[in-house]
Design an enzyme around this catalytic site. Structure first.
Site, PDB file in Angstrom:
ATOM      1  N   CYS A   1       0.839  -1.208   0.000  1.00 24.18           N
ATOM      2  CA  CYS A   1       0.000   0.000   0.000  1.00 24.18           C
ATOM      3  C   CYS A   1       0.872   1.257   0.000  1.00 24.18           C
ATOM      4  O   CYS A   1       1.515   1.578   1.004  1.00 24.18           O
ATOM      5  CB  CYS A   1      -0.922  -0.030   1.220  1.00 24.18           C
ATOM      6  SG  CYS A   1      -1.824   1.493   1.530  1.00 24.18           S
TER       7      CYS A   1
ATOM      8  N   CYS B   1      -0.020   3.964   2.553  1.00 22.93           N
ATOM      9  CA  CYS B   1       0.363   3.536   3.906  1.00 22.93           C
ATOM     10  C   CYS B   1       1.798   3.946   4.216  1.00 22.93           C
ATOM     11  O   CYS B   1       2.138   4.265   5.368  1.00 22.93           O
ATOM     12  CB  CYS B   1       0.234   2.027   4.042  1.00 22.93           C
ATOM     13  SG  CYS B   1      -1.444   1.388   3.872  1.00 22.93           S
TER      14      CYS B   1
END
Length: 324
Positions: free
Chosen positions: A79, A82
């Site tokens: 991700c 993230c």
């Protein structure tokens, strides 16, 4: 139904309210027991950010949330957002100096936790306070926005649950502990039972006084705080003119006080979703102190209904969307 005849029975699910109060009481008892056994004590800054999996979730998140608000960062290696958000959350957690704890959960390795929290996409950030979960935001948010959210989380945790956080010692070894803080405890079962009986009998003044008696000796007692909020809700509507309150709310849709008064009436009348929806819309229409006043009243109403009620879960998600 006229306000003077209102009691909790038939208005709000008393079983759900009692269950919510018992959950908070258990969290407080766990916090007290941890203190008596020389629990958390002082921690190092490195202890404020932890990796959590399904096996350790109850111990590291649910139990710790009786001492300090736990922020949960759902992330994954693949991700990209993230990779921007997680380091920011870690830095802010250390800056908050023990007022919150950050639990990082890898969704690839912990699918069950992801499903239990209803995570639809990552990054997703939640919080657990005294065993109660609430969504904070989803996606990569700006630092100012995140600080505002964390400030509100810390304030609610302290005001509603008496959670003042952990003591941080920069020189402490990671994973170490020193002397535990003193947590006031006492045999308040009789007073709390008297308050519940007064509520059932419609003696709102007696219920308020019983809860205040507990809080005068133990200001952090979560069950008494929540019970007092419940009794005070009924007191607020007891002397109100429903027709006038609703007229003022209709005439002034952006007036925080008017909408709060109407939401109180909605809730005690059994119109739970209407009460929540009214205040969420008011959050969207207001700003600054007014917005925060509305948000805090909404959180109080969540507690009156009960954290396990699906309408509360839905409203928490709607509130998160309204705030961000």
């Amino acid at each position: 139904m006229q306000p003077r005849n209102m009691s909790m029975s038939g208005v709000v699910d008393l079983a759900a309210v009692k269950a919510a109060q018992e959950a908070k009481a258990k969290a407080e008892q766990a916090r007290a027991e941890s203190a008596r056994q020389g629990g958390a004590g002082a921690v190092s800054p490195a202890d404020l950010v932890i990796d959590v999996d399904e096996a350790g979730f109850e111990r590291e998140v649910l139990q710790r949330s009786a001492e300090v608000p736990v922020v949960i960062d759902f992330w994954a290696e693949w991700c990209e957002p993230c990779k921007q958000l997680s380091p920011l959350l870690e830095r802010l957690t250390v800056e908050y100096n023990g007022r919150l704890l950050l639990a990082k959960i890898d969704v690839d390795a912990n699918q069950m936790l992801m499903q239990q929290f209803g995570v639809q996409g990552i990054p997703a950030v939640f919080a657990v306070v005294a065993g109660q979960a609430l969504p904070l935001f989803q996606g990569a948010a700006g630092e100012a926005q995140i600080r505002e959210t964390l400030d509100q989380l810390v304030a609610v945790a302290e005001q509603r649950f008496g959670l003042t956080g952990l003591t941080v010692d920069p020189e402490a070894e990671p994973g170490g502990a020193q002397s535990a803080p003193t947590v006031p405890v006492g045999p308040y079962d009789a007073l709390l039972e008297a308050a519940v009986q007064a509520l059932d009998a419609g003696d709102l003044g007696g219920a308020v006084q019983a809860y205040q008696n507990v809080l005068s000796q133990d200001p952090a007692n979560s069950e008494a705080k929540l019970g007092l909020a419940q009794a005070e809700l009924l007191q607020r509507v007891q002397g109100a003119d429903p027709q006038q309150v609703r007229k003022e709310a209709a005439d002034r849709p952006a007036d925080a006080r008017a909408q709060i008064a109407a939401a109180d009436l909605d809730l005690v009348g059994g119109h739970v979703e209407d009460a929540f929806g009214r205040l969420i819309e008011t959050v969207q229409r207001t700003a600054g102190d007014e917005r925060d006043t509305v948000r805090l009243r909404l959180l109080e109403l969540f507690e009156v209904v009960g954290g396990d009620d699906p309408r509360v879960a839905a409203a928490r998600r709607a509130l998160a969307r309204a705030l961000f």
